[in-house]
Scaffold this motif. Sequence first.
Motif, PDB file in Angstrom:
ATOM      1  N   LEU A 122       0.831  -1.228  -0.088  1.00  0.00           N
ATOM      2  CA  LEU A 122      -0.077  -0.051  -0.069  1.00  0.00           C
ATOM      3  C   LEU A 122       0.946   1.295   0.005  1.00  0.00           C
ATOM      4  CD1 LEU A 122      -2.691  -0.946   2.441  1.00  0.00           C
ATOM      5  CD2 LEU A 122      -3.018  -0.667  -0.151  1.00  0.00           C
ATOM      6  N   THR A 123       1.908   1.218   0.677  1.00  0.00           N
ATOM      7  CA  THR A 123       2.885   2.534   0.735  1.00  0.00           C
ATOM      8  C   THR A 123       3.570   2.715  -0.710  1.00  0.00           C
ATOM      9  OG1 THR A 123       3.516   1.839   3.124  1.00  0.00           O
ATOM     10  CG2 THR A 123       4.751   3.281   2.116  1.00  0.00           C
ATOM     11  N   TYR A 164      -8.890   8.421  -5.263  1.00  0.00           N
ATOM     12  CA  TYR A 164      -8.140   6.885  -4.940  1.00  0.00           C
ATOM     13  C   TYR A 164      -7.040   6.757  -4.168  1.00  0.00           C
ATOM     14  CZ  TYR A 164      -6.166   2.326  -6.177  1.00  0.00           C
ATOM     15  OH  TYR A 164      -6.150   1.090  -6.192  1.00  0.00           O
ATOM     16  N   VAL A 165      -6.361   8.010  -3.814  1.00  0.00           N
ATOM     17  CA  VAL A 165      -5.295   8.118  -2.919  1.00  0.00           C
ATOM     18  C   VAL A 165      -6.482   8.187  -1.331  1.00  0.00           C
ATOM     19  CG1 VAL A 165      -3.717   9.809  -1.868  1.00  0.00           C
ATOM     20  CG2 VAL A 165      -3.433   9.081  -4.299  1.00  0.00           C
ATOM     21  N   GLN A 166      -7.197   8.986  -1.484  1.00  0.00           N
ATOM     22  CA  GLN A 166      -8.131   9.238  -0.193  1.00  0.00           C
ATOM     23  C   GLN A 166      -8.815   7.609   0.128  1.00  0.00           C
ATOM     24  OE1 GLN A 166      -6.971  12.111   1.071  1.00  0.00           O
ATOM     25  NE2 GLN A 166      -9.011  11.536   2.112  1.00  0.00           N
ATOM     26  N   PHE A 167      -9.219   6.979  -0.889  1.00  0.00           N
ATOM     27  CA  PHE A 167      -9.685   5.751  -0.822  1.00  0.00           C
ATOM     28  C   PHE A 167      -8.756   4.727   0.166  1.00  0.00           C
ATOM     29  CE2 PHE A 167     -12.104   1.773  -1.089  1.00  0.00           C
ATOM     30  CZ  PHE A 167     -11.231   0.957  -1.915  1.00  0.00           C
ATOM     31  N   LEU A 168      -7.453   4.983  -0.561  1.00  0.00           N
ATOM     32  CA  LEU A 168      -6.365   3.907  -0.084  1.00  0.00           C
ATOM     33  C   LEU A 168      -6.003   4.430   1.052  1.00  0.00           C
ATOM     34  CD1 LEU A 168      -4.030   3.726  -3.103  1.00  0.00           C
ATOM     35  CD2 LEU A 168      -5.568   1.978  -2.176  1.00  0.00           C
ATOM     36  N   ASP A 177      -6.396   3.230   6.966  1.00  0.00           N
ATOM     37  CA  ASP A 177      -6.769   3.633   8.271  1.00  0.00           C
ATOM     38  C   ASP A 177      -7.802   2.369   8.828  1.00  0.00           C
ATOM     39  OD1 ASP A 177      -6.838   7.073   7.876  1.00  0.00           O
ATOM     40  OD2 ASP A 177      -5.146   5.562   8.481  1.00  0.00           O
ATOM     41  N   ASN A 178      -8.499   1.722   7.999  1.00  0.00           N
ATOM     42  CA  ASN A 178      -9.541   0.946   8.486  1.00  0.00           C
ATOM     43  C   ASN A 178      -8.969  -0.348   8.530  1.00  0.00           C
ATOM     44  OD1 ASN A 178     -11.525   2.894   8.229  1.00  0.00           O
ATOM     45  ND2 ASN A 178     -12.209   2.299   6.063  1.00  0.00           N
ATOM     46  N   VAL A 179      -8.136  -0.646   7.825  1.00  0.00           N
ATOM     47  CA  VAL A 179      -7.373  -2.047   7.972  1.00  0.00           C
ATOM     48  C   VAL A 179      -6.456  -1.940   9.530  1.00  0.00           C
ATOM     49  CG1 VAL A 179      -5.494  -3.363   7.156  1.00  0.00           C
ATOM     50  CG2 VAL A 179      -7.178  -2.611   5.662  1.00  0.00           C
TER      51      VAL A 179
END
Length: 153
Positions: free
Chosen positions: A7-8, A141-145, A150-152
Amino acid sequence: QEEKKQLTLKVEELERKLESTSAQNIEFLQVIAKREESIHQCQLRLEEKSRECSSLARQLEGAIEDAKRQVEQARERAVSRERAAQSKVLDLETQLSRNKTELNQLRRSKEDAERRYESRLQDLRDRLEQSESTNRSMQNYVQFLKSSYDNVF
């Protein structure tokens, strides 16, 4: 950790793409500014040519007036001088016709240039809008990621 690393990497890649898109946007804005300056320069040149043509037309009108007076004087003097004066009037009228034709051509050229530049400007605006839309999509998309990250965790 592997997912975090992936993800990073994705976030970094998206940030690079975002920077690239921002750079392209800046380039597009510079191109637009250059083209607008070019249009402005063309308009200035056209105005200068229009002034020159107006000046020539006024000079030509004055010359025609002088030629008419000379024709009247020539009629009083002799037939031969009348012919010379009439020939001069015809030459001046031909020059006026040429000047008017050139002025019309300049006007058409100006209109053609304006249409071309408007078309190019609209194309650049469309491309800029598309780029901004892509930019917004990438930001979303960046916000979604980020949100997913954060959710993970």
